[in-house]
Design an enzyme around this catalytic site. Structure first.
Site, PDB file in Angstrom:
ATOM      1  N   HIS A 185      -1.684   1.572  -1.363  1.00 13.57           N
ATOM      2  CA  HIS A 185      -0.458   0.877  -1.751  1.00 13.57           C
ATOM      3  C   HIS A 185      -0.314  -0.418  -0.952  1.00 13.57           C
ATOM      4  CE1 HIS A 185       3.623   0.415  -3.340  1.00 13.57           C
ATOM      5  NE2 HIS A 185       3.904  -0.081  -2.141  1.00 13.57           N
ATOM      6  N   ASN A 232       0.337 -11.613 -11.022  1.00 11.04           N
ATOM      7  CA  ASN A 232       1.690 -12.089 -10.749  1.00 11.04           C
ATOM      8  C   ASN A 232       2.001 -11.751  -9.298  1.00 11.04           C
ATOM      9  OD1 ASN A 232       2.059 -12.901 -13.449  1.00 11.04           O
ATOM     10  ND2 ASN A 232       2.641 -10.834 -14.047  1.00 11.04           N
ATOM     11  N   HIS A 276      -1.917  -5.387  -8.413  1.00 10.75           N
ATOM     12  CA  HIS A 276      -2.702  -5.128  -9.619  1.00 10.75           C
ATOM     13  C   HIS A 276      -3.206  -6.419 -10.227  1.00 10.75           C
ATOM     14  CE1 HIS A 276       1.549  -5.479 -10.798  1.00 10.75           C
ATOM     15  NE2 HIS A 276       1.108  -6.042 -11.904  1.00 10.75           N
ATOM     16  N   HIS A 319       2.955  -2.862  -6.620  1.00 12.10           N
ATOM     17  CA  HIS A 319       1.698  -2.269  -6.140  1.00 12.10           C
ATOM     18  C   HIS A 319       0.640  -3.217  -6.686  1.00 12.10           C
ATOM     19  CE1 HIS A 319      -0.937   1.509  -5.408  1.00 12.10           C
ATOM     20  NE2 HIS A 319      -1.756   0.532  -5.777  1.00 12.10           N
ATOM     21  N   GLY A 354       6.804 -13.369 -11.386  1.00 12.85           N
ATOM     22  CA  GLY A 354       6.789 -12.491 -12.557  1.00 12.85           C
ATOM     23  C   GLY A 354       6.310 -11.082 -12.273  1.00 12.85           C
ATOM     24  N   CYS A 408       1.235   4.311  -7.640  1.00 16.49           N
ATOM     25  CA  CYS A 408       0.799   5.380  -6.725  1.00 16.49           C
ATOM     26  C   CYS A 408       0.809   6.718  -7.459  1.00 16.49           C
ATOM     27  CB  CYS A 408       1.685   5.436  -5.487  1.00 16.49           C
ATOM     28  SG  CYS A 408       1.285   4.206  -4.229  1.00 16.49           S
TER      29      CYS A 408
HETATM   30  P1  5GP Z   1       3.506  -7.230 -13.485  1.00 15.88           P
HETATM   31  O1  5GP Z   1       4.541  -7.959 -14.270  1.00 15.88           O
HETATM   32  O2  5GP Z   1       4.076  -6.478 -12.316  1.00 15.88           O
HETATM   33  O3  5GP Z   1       2.361  -8.122 -13.095  1.00 15.88           O
HETATM   34  O4  5GP Z   1       2.855  -6.217 -14.487  1.00 15.88           O
HETATM   35  C1  5GP Z   1       3.115  -4.853 -14.503  1.00 15.88           C
HETATM   36  C2  5GP Z   1       2.432  -4.310 -15.734  1.00 15.88           C
HETATM   37  O5  5GP Z   1       2.414  -2.892 -15.644  1.00 15.88           O
HETATM   38  C3  5GP Z   1       3.131  -4.667 -17.033  1.00 15.88           C
HETATM   39  O6  5GP Z   1       2.219  -5.409 -17.843  1.00 15.88           O
HETATM   40  C4  5GP Z   1       3.476  -3.316 -17.652  1.00 15.88           C
HETATM   41  O7  5GP Z   1       3.255  -3.282 -19.052  1.00 15.88           O
HETATM   42  C5  5GP Z   1       2.568  -2.361 -16.919  1.00 15.88           C
HETATM   43  N1  5GP Z   1       3.151  -1.041 -16.727  1.00 15.88           N
HETATM   44  C6  5GP Z   1       4.393  -0.739 -16.241  1.00 15.88           C
HETATM   45  N2  5GP Z   1       4.571   0.585 -16.161  1.00 15.88           N
HETATM   46  C7  5GP Z   1       3.411   1.154 -16.585  1.00 15.88           C
HETATM   47  C8  5GP Z   1       2.999   2.515 -16.735  1.00 15.88           C
HETATM   48  O8  5GP Z   1       3.716   3.477 -16.435  1.00 15.88           O
HETATM   49  N3  5GP Z   1       1.742   2.705 -17.205  1.00 15.88           N
HETATM   50  C9  5GP Z   1       0.917   1.686 -17.550  1.00 15.88           C
HETATM   51  N4  5GP Z   1      -0.308   2.003 -18.028  1.00 15.88           N
HETATM   52  N5  5GP Z   1       1.266   0.383 -17.409  1.00 15.88           N
HETATM   53  C10 5GP Z   1       2.504   0.127 -16.953  1.00 15.88           C
HETATM   54 ZN    ZN Z   2       1.982   2.122  -4.911  1.00 14.22          ZN
END
Ligand code: 5GP
Ligand code: ZN
Length: 116
Positions: free
Chosen positions: A45, A84, A97, A95, A90, A6
Site C-alpha cells: 500500500h 493520476n 495504480h 493506492h 484526478g 488492498c
Molecule cells: P483513479 O482516478 O484513482 O486514477 O482511478 C481509479 C480507477 O479504479 C477508476 O478508473 C475506477 O474505475 C477503478 N475502480 C474503482 N473501484 C474499483 C473496483 O472495485 N474494482 C475495479 N476493478 N476497479 C475499480
Molecule cells: Zn491499499
C-alpha cells in the site's frame, strides 16, 4: 484502512485479475475507458506517486518490467500508461495504480476524453 485495492490484493474484494506475482497485481478496470483497460498496482500500500520512496525503487522497476509483459500478453502492440497523482490530479483511489490502456481500432478512438 478500508483501501479497496488492498482488499483486491487480499482477495476480500472480487476483481478480474489478469496477472499476479509476489509484488504486483493487474486487474481489469470496473469502468473501462478503452477496449483494454487494466490497473497495475503494487501489492504494497503506497498512497500515490508522491509517497514512493527510495526503498520502493526495485518494486517500481519490477512493476514496469511486468507491465510491459502484461501489455504483450493482452495483445497490445501500443498503449498508454496513465497515472493520476493526488486529488488535484484526478486520483480517486489512494493506492498507487497505473492505468494501462489500449486496444483501439482507430486513431480517433484513441482519445480518452473521460480520463479524470
Ligand atoms: P483513479 O482516478 O484513482 O486514477 O482511478 C481509479 C480507477 O479504479 C477508476 O478508473 C475506477 O474505475 C477503478 N475502480 C474503482 N473501484 C474499483 C473496483 O472495485 N474494482 C475495479 N476493478 N476497479 C475499480
Ligand atoms: Zn491499499
Amino acid at each position: 484502512m478500508g483501501c479497496i485495492f488492498c482488499k483486491i490484493v487480499e482477495k476480500e474484494q472480487k476483481a478480474d485479475i489478469v496477472y499476479e506475482d509476489d509484488k504486483i497485481i493487474a486487474f481489469k478496470n470496473i469502468r473501462p475507458l478503452a477496449p483494454v483497460h487494466l490497473l497495475v498496482i503494487p501489492k504494497k500500500h503506497i498512497e500515490s506517486v508522491k509517497e514512493i520512496s527510495g526503498e520502493d525503487i526495485d518494486l517500481i522497476g519490477h512493476l514496469w518490467v511486468k507491465m510491459k509483459d502484461i501489455a504483450k500478453e493482452n495483445d497490445l502492440k501500443g498503449y498508454k500508461v496513465a497515472v493520476n497523482v493526488g486529488k488535484e490530479g484526478g486520483q480517486e483511489i489512494f493506492h498507487l495504480h497505473y492505468h494501462l490502456l489500449g486496444g483501439w481500432k482507430s486513431k480517433k478512438d484513441r482519445d480518452i476524453p473521460n480520463m479524470p
